[in-house]
Write a protein that holds these residues in place. Structure first.
Motif, PDB file in Angstrom:
ATOM      1  N   ALA A   1       0.830  -1.208   0.000  1.00  0.00           N
ATOM      2  CA  ALA A   1       0.000   0.000   0.000  1.00  0.00           C
ATOM      3  C   ALA A   1       0.863   1.256   0.000  1.00  0.00           C
ATOM      4  N   ARG A   2       1.984   1.194   0.705  1.00  0.00           N
ATOM      5  CA  ARG A   2       2.878   2.353   0.757  1.00  0.00           C
ATOM      6  C   ARG A   2       3.425   2.671  -0.640  1.00  0.00           C
ATOM      7  N   LYS A   3       3.804   1.636  -1.396  1.00  0.00           N
ATOM      8  CA  LYS A   3       4.299   1.837  -2.758  1.00  0.00           C
ATOM      9  C   LYS A   3       3.185   2.382  -3.657  1.00  0.00           C
ATOM     10  N   GLN A   4       1.970   1.844  -3.497  1.00  0.00           N
ATOM     11  CA  GLN A   4       0.834   2.336  -4.293  1.00  0.00           C
ATOM     12  C   GLN A   4       0.591   3.812  -4.006  1.00  0.00           C
ATOM     13  N   ASN A   5       0.609   4.177  -2.738  1.00  0.00           N
ATOM     14  CA  ASN A   5       0.405   5.576  -2.377  1.00  0.00           C
ATOM     15  C   ASN A   5       1.491   6.469  -2.963  1.00  0.00           C
ATOM     16  N   GLN A   6       2.724   5.980  -2.941  1.00  0.00           N
ATOM     17  CA  GLN A   6       3.830   6.762  -3.502  1.00  0.00           C
ATOM     18  C   GLN A   6       3.648   6.968  -5.002  1.00  0.00           C
TER      19      GLN A   6
END
Length: 126
Positions: A2-7
Motif C-alpha cells: 500500500a505504501r508503494k501504491q500511495n507513492q
C-alpha cells in the motif's frame, strides 16, 4: 504494498499537476492535441507502475476518480464552513491526497447554468 501504491499515486498527481494542458481549461495549451497526447503518455508510463497494461483511457478514468473524490471532500469542507459551525467542528478532509489536488480548487467549480426558458421569455418581451 500500500505504501508503494500511495507513492505512485503521489507521483502520478504531481506529474498531472506539471501538465496544465490537461487541467487548465482556459489555457492555450489545453487545445494543443500534440501536447496533451505527450502528457497522457507520461501519465500512462507512471500508471503502469500500478496497473499493468495501462492506457490513455485508464489514465483518464484514474484522473476522473481522483477528481471526484477530491470534489466530494471539498463539498463536505465547504458545507461545514457554511453551516456557521465553530472552528472545532469544521470538517477536516480525510482523503489522504486532498492537499495534493488543491491546485484544482478553482478548476472544479461548476459553470453557472442557463435556462432556455429564460431566453425564450426575453425574446417574447422584445
Amino acid at each position: 504494498m500500500a505504501r508503494k501504491q500511495n507513492q505512485v499515486i503521489v507521483e502520478f498527481i504531481k506529474l498531472y499537476r506539471s501538465e496544465p494542458c490537461l487541467w487548465q481549461v482556459k489555457s492555450e495549451e489545453c487545445h494543443d492535441r500534440t501536447k496533451k497526447d505527450a502528457a497522457y503518455s507520461k501519465l500512462v508510463e507512471k500508471l503502469e507502475e500500478l496497473e499493468f497494461g495501462a492506457t490513455k483511457k485508464s489514465v483518464i478514468t484514474k484522473i476522473k476518480c481522483l477528481r471526484c473524490a477530491y470534489r466530494k471532500e471539498k463539498k463536505k469542507v465547504e458545507a461545514s464552513q457554511k453551516s456557521e459551525a465553530s472552528t472545532h467542528s469544521i470538517y477536516k478532509p480525510v482523503l489522504w491526497y486532498y492537499d495534493l489536488l488543491e491546485f484544482l480548487q478553482d478548476k472544479d467549480t461548476p459553470r453557472t447554468s442557463r435556462s432556455n426558458v429564460d431566453d425564450e421569455n426575453e425574446e417574447k418581451k422584445k
